[in-house]
Design a protein around this motif. Structure first.
Motif, PDB file in Angstrom:
ATOM      1  N   SER A  65      35.158  38.520  31.546  1.00  0.00           N
ATOM      2  CA  SER A  65      35.671  39.371  30.472  1.00  0.00           C
ATOM      3  C   SER A  65      34.573  40.242  29.893  1.00  0.00           C
ATOM      4  CB  SER A  65      36.289  38.505  29.374  1.00  0.00           C
ATOM      5  OG  SER A  65      35.326  37.607  28.841  1.00  0.00           O
ATOM      6  N   GLU A  66      33.350  39.679  29.741  1.00  0.00           N
ATOM      7  CA  GLU A  66      32.250  40.471  29.207  1.00  0.00           C
ATOM      8  C   GLU A  66      31.857  41.580  30.167  1.00  0.00           C
ATOM      9  OE1 GLU A  66      32.327  37.238  29.168  1.00  0.00           O
ATOM     10  OE2 GLU A  66      32.244  36.675  27.048  1.00  0.00           O
ATOM     11  N   ARG A  67      31.846  41.284  31.465  1.00  0.00           N
ATOM     12  CA  ARG A  67      31.499  42.320  32.447  1.00  0.00           C
ATOM     13  C   ARG A  67      32.535  43.426  32.470  1.00  0.00           C
ATOM     14  NH1 ARG A  67      30.220  37.843  35.742  1.00  0.00           N
ATOM     15  NH2 ARG A  67      32.124  38.184  36.963  1.00  0.00           N
ATOM     16  N   SER A  68      33.813  43.085  32.422  1.00  0.00           N
ATOM     17  CA  SER A  68      34.851  44.112  32.406  1.00  0.00           C
ATOM     18  C   SER A  68      34.778  44.936  31.135  1.00  0.00           C
ATOM     19  CB  SER A  68      36.229  43.455  32.536  1.00  0.00           C
ATOM     20  OG  SER A  68      36.490  42.609  31.434  1.00  0.00           O
ATOM     21  N   LEU A  69      34.407  44.290  30.020  1.00  0.00           N
ATOM     22  CA  LEU A  69      34.285  45.020  28.761  1.00  0.00           C
ATOM     23  C   LEU A  69      33.118  46.003  28.820  1.00  0.00           C
ATOM     24  CD1 LEU A  69      35.860  44.941  26.090  1.00  0.00           C
ATOM     25  CD2 LEU A  69      34.071  43.460  25.170  1.00  0.00           C
ATOM     26  N   MET A  70      31.993  45.591  29.398  1.00  0.00           N
ATOM     27  CA  MET A  70      30.849  46.481  29.519  1.00  0.00           C
ATOM     28  C   MET A  70      31.158  47.642  30.461  1.00  0.00           C
ATOM     29  SD  MET A  70      27.446  44.060  29.440  1.00  0.00           S
ATOM     30  CE  MET A  70      27.960  42.977  30.770  1.00  0.00           C
TER      31      MET A  70
END
Length: 336
Positions: free
Chosen positions: A116-121
């Motif tokens: 989720s953090e990678r997709s958000l970045m």
């Protein structure tokens, strides 16, 4: 026979000292103040030099009362990522066909950042890129990022493509900040159908209509219900691209206001009204621009501008009467 004496070797005198010309003390107390970049005499305070380079270690810490101990390295943390640092290093694929780069990329993908953090970045990078393409300031991109983060947390648009959600967030951010960008301009940044972006926009409009987030603490951001982009908001950018003078832009705004007061061009889109008023004003004030030139800038067909111009030309008397007192250099209009 006398022996020749060896030649003396000369070198720098390492005993040279910097002495304060005011105190002239043999053992001066010279202090390097790195905060101001000055070399100061510790006895009398005379500045002996400036622009001193801080050669100390970069491993300074700024620990606060809560126990955090961040080192002074790397970029500033992004508050939108909830403490997750954004890793900007990209691993090259050029490794001489040894396969090491693929292993490193695979290891980086399995780092401490979750999916989720990678997709958000990645979404934040896309928002910044799209905002730069249509010359939006960073503040608008930050609002769009906060909107996207809220959409991601509340699962408001499940099953919709990321590009469609990003486009809808950018469009809403522009309306909240009062920076006019048309739906067609935002849609042109993606390859998503207009219908899909429109669906995302309607969902977000219902969700953010009354409680839109603000990027500035203590400042209320205008909601979608009371911020609308009119033709007057679009004229500044269009006239700038057409190299028209500022006073003609002001005249085009007067034409748009007068047309709205008399009900002329009612039901037309703001883009069409803005392009038509610029076409009308350019001929009215002696800076004629063709319909195709204006249409290329505004993204409107020249036939649409000409048909709207006919309506405005037929109702020119009340419009000209409204702006005649403000403008002394009004000229005769060409027939449509």
């Amino acid at each position: 026979m006398a022996q020749s004496q060896p030649a003396q070797k000369y070198g720098p005198d390492l005993s040279v000292k910097l002495i304060c010309p005011e105190c002239q003390i043999p053992n001066p107390n010279v202090v390097e103040e790195f905060s101001s970049g000055d070399l100061v005499c510790g006895d009398c305070g005379l500045v002996l030099g400036d622009k001193v380079v801080d050669t100390r270690s970069e491993w300074r810490t700024f620990a606060n009362d809560e126990g955090d101990d961040p080192s002074r390295v790397g970029a500033a943390s992004n508050p939108l990522l909830d403490g997750v640092d954004e890793f900007e290093t990209m691993i090259s694929s050029r490794d001489g066909n040894s396969g090491i780069s693929k292993e490193l990329q695979r290891a980086a993908a399995k780092s401490s950042h979750g999916r989720s953090e990678r997709s958000l970045m990645n979404a934040f990078r896309d928002i910044s890129s799209m905002a730069d393409q249509i010359s939006l300031p960073r503040s608008i991109a930050d609002i769009a990022k906060q909107l996207y983060k809220r959409v991601d947390e509340e699962r408001l648009l499940r099953g919709k493509s990321t590009d469609a959600i990003i486009a809808a967030c950018i469009f809403i951010a522009c309306r909240q900040a009062g920076v006019p960008r048309t739906f067609k301009e935002v849609w042109g940044l993606t390859r998503v159908p207009k219908k899909v972006i429109g669906q995302c926009f309607k969902v977000l409009e219902r969700a953010f209509g009354s409680n839109s987030p603000s990027m500035t603490p203590g400042v209320d951001t205008p909601t979608l219900n009371n911020v609308q982009s009119g033709p007057e908001d679009l004229m500044a950018r269009y006239c700038n691209h057409l190299s028209l003078p500022v006073w003609l832009q002001s005249g085009a705004v007067d034409v748009a206001i007068a047309a709205r007061e008399h009900g002329v061009l009612a039901g037309r889109s703001p883009i069409t009204v803005a392009a038509t008023c610029i076409y009308f004003s350019s001929a009215l004030f002696g800076y004629p621009k063709s319909a195709s030139e204006i249409g290329n800038i505004a993204g409107v067909g020249d036939s649409t501008i000409k048909s709207a111009y006919k309506i405005l030309f037929n109702e020119k008397q009340p419009v000209l009467a409204s702006i005649h007192d403000k403008r002394a250099n009004v000229r005769n209009l060409p027939d449509p």
